[in-house]
Design an enzyme around this catalytic site. Structure first.
Site, PDB file in Angstrom:
ATOM      1  N   ARG A 239       0.811  -1.213   0.000  1.00 23.14           N
ATOM      2  CA  ARG A 239       0.000   0.000   0.000  1.00 23.14           C
ATOM      3  C   ARG A 239       0.845   1.264   0.000  1.00 23.14           C
ATOM      4  NH1 ARG A 239      -3.772   0.478   5.083  1.00 23.14           N
ATOM      5  NH2 ARG A 239      -1.691   0.423   6.026  1.00 23.14           N
TER       6      ARG A 239
ATOM      7  N   LYS B  24      -6.606 -14.540   9.685  1.00 23.15           N
ATOM      8  CA  LYS B  24      -7.297 -15.374  10.665  1.00 23.15           C
ATOM      9  C   LYS B  24      -8.147 -14.495  11.573  1.00 23.15           C
ATOM     10  CE  LYS B  24      -3.309 -18.503  10.639  1.00 23.15           C
ATOM     11  NZ  LYS B  24      -2.177 -19.078  11.409  1.00 23.15           N
TER      12      LYS B  24
ATOM     13  N   GLY C 155      -2.992 -22.198   9.209  1.00 24.88           N
ATOM     14  CA  GLY C 155      -2.258 -23.260   9.884  1.00 24.88           C
ATOM     15  C   GLY C 155      -1.059 -22.734  10.642  1.00 24.88           C
TER      16      GLY C 155
ATOM     17  N   LYS D 216      -7.711 -19.961  17.907  1.00 26.45           N
ATOM     18  CA  LYS D 216      -6.430 -20.240  18.582  1.00 26.45           C
ATOM     19  C   LYS D 216      -5.758 -18.940  19.008  1.00 26.45           C
ATOM     20  CE  LYS D 216      -3.625 -18.880  15.140  1.00 26.45           C
ATOM     21  NZ  LYS D 216      -2.411 -18.027  15.205  1.00 26.45           N
TER      22      LYS D 216
ATOM     23  N   THR E  28       1.103 -21.255  18.496  1.00 22.70           N
ATOM     24  CA  THR E  28       0.821 -19.889  18.920  1.00 22.70           C
ATOM     25  C   THR E  28       0.860 -19.726  20.436  1.00 22.70           C
ATOM     26  OG1 THR E  28      -0.644 -19.784  16.997  1.00 22.70           O
ATOM     27  CG2 THR E  28      -0.744 -17.960  18.506  1.00 22.70           C
TER      28      THR E  28
ATOM     29  N   ARG F 299       2.345 -12.812  18.044  1.00 25.58           N
ATOM     30  CA  ARG F 299       1.917 -11.497  18.541  1.00 25.58           C
ATOM     31  C   ARG F 299       0.832 -11.644  19.595  1.00 25.58           C
ATOM     32  NH1 ARG F 299       0.516  -9.278  12.704  1.00 25.58           N
ATOM     33  NH2 ARG F 299      -0.338 -11.382  12.739  1.00 25.58           N
ATOM     34  N   ASN F 300      -0.078 -12.594  19.413  1.00 25.15           N
ATOM     35  CA  ASN F 300      -1.147 -12.794  20.379  1.00 25.15           C
ATOM     36  C   ASN F 300      -0.598 -13.278  21.716  1.00 25.15           C
ATOM     37  OD1 ASN F 300      -3.921 -12.464  18.832  1.00 25.15           O
ATOM     38  ND2 ASN F 300      -2.511 -13.501  17.439  1.00 25.15           N
TER      39      ASN F 300
END
Length: 318
Positions: free
Chosen positions: A30, A102, A130, A183, A240, A247-248
């Site tokens: 962008r 996601k 995934g 998740k 994750t 990051r989560n």
């Protein structure tokens, strides 16, 4: 030719992997300055430092230049997907569109494939999801993902697989979407557990009960439980919830430690928790961990109170 909309870490990593496998790739960013920098240096050091773009990858500022190929990968955040499809009507036009995000859209409470189908009914819609970190894909480390599609799935599987990126195919789009979305919510909770110093045993319990929530909601929405047991569900959950590359998970760590978190970093699990709770309530599905993540992320509850409420829930059979 494969087009990729979005030159963040994941979009760039996919471009690198596909380019190294000899595919012609057109990558769109962008920001014109980012495009100029990538064209000059052949790198995207802001998100993948030290990784060179293969010669078969070109970088573009004009959105129309990435269409018209064999497929377009939509490597943009979930909450901006609908807006991007509305803003750039030239994307699609009969070309297969593969979501690489996601989550659940906060406005419509729908997944990425449904958003694509609404706005591009003439195009095949699929999702690639995934257990994967962009840096691993870009470095050529072995990675396995799920490609969910109800039409032309085998063709897309062949197109997007590489010697280091192995794709497994399913037609259970709902299961694949929800596994990848939910998740992230559990990963926030897992990060909070570790950040608060509650230990690995608590994290294992949290992951297990979180997985039970994932399966309950997915089945209520028509998904197959075996999909949640695969790469797009359990596989992604394990990755994750156990790595600071997530990051989560890092956001959850900050909640557990009581420290700040960079607001410029996209944490999909926060919006997903809010959207998923609305879906769950409408269908009578109990999701206590998701509810606590939503309350923690919004500041409506303190961590110690959240832990106390979860631990004091009525005892029951597993």
């Amino acid at each position: 030719m494969i087009g990729i909309l979005g030159a963040g870490a994941f979009g760039t990593a996919l471009a690198v992997a596909l380019g190294q496998a000899g595919r012609q790739v057109r990558l769109w960013a962008r920001d014109a300055r980012t495009v100029a920098q990538m064209q000059e240096t052949r790198r995207n050091d802001k998100v993948l430092p030290g990784v060179d773009l293969p010669k078969t990858v070109s970088v573009h500022a004009e959105i129309a230049e990435i269409g018209g190929g064999e497929a377009v990968l939509l490597a943009i955040p979930m909450q901006t997907l609908a807006g991007a499809l509305d803003l750039y009507p030239e994307i699609g036009q009969g070309t297969p569109l593969v979501a690489c995000c996601k989550g659940v859209d906060l406005t419509s409470l729908r997944g990425p494939v449904a958003l694509i189908r609404d706005r591009r009914p003439e195009s095949v819609a699929a999702i690639l999801t995934g257990p994967s970190f962009a840096v691993d894909i870009a470095r050529g480390l072995p990675t396995a993902l799920t490609l969910a599609a109800t039409d032309r799935g085998a063709e897309l599987q062949d197109l997007l697989s590489t010697p280091t990126l192995r794709l497994y195919r399913t037609d259970d789009i709902t299961g694949a979407e929800l596994g990848g979305a939910l998740k992230n919510v559990v990963a926030i909770a897992a990060g909070a557990v570790i950040g608060a110093g509650l230990g690995d045993s608590a994290r294992a319990a949290l992951m297990t009960r979180g997985y039970a929530e994932m399966v309950r909601l997915a089945m209520a929405l028509g998904a197959r439980p075996e999909t949640l047991a695969g790469l797009s569900g359990l596989g992604d959950l394990v990755l994750t919830c156990t790595s600071t590359q997530s990051r989560n998970f890092r956001f959850g760590l900050s909640l557990g430690q009581g420290t700040g978190f960079d607001p410029s970093i996209t944490v999909e699990g926060v919006a997903t928790a809010s959207a998923v709770l609305r879906l769950a309530e409408a269908r009578g599905v109990d999701m206590p961990i998701t509810a606590m993540v939503d309350a923690l992320a919004s500041g409506r509850i303190a961590l110690n109170d959240a832990i106390g409420q979860l631990m004091s829930r009525p005892l029951k059979q597993e």
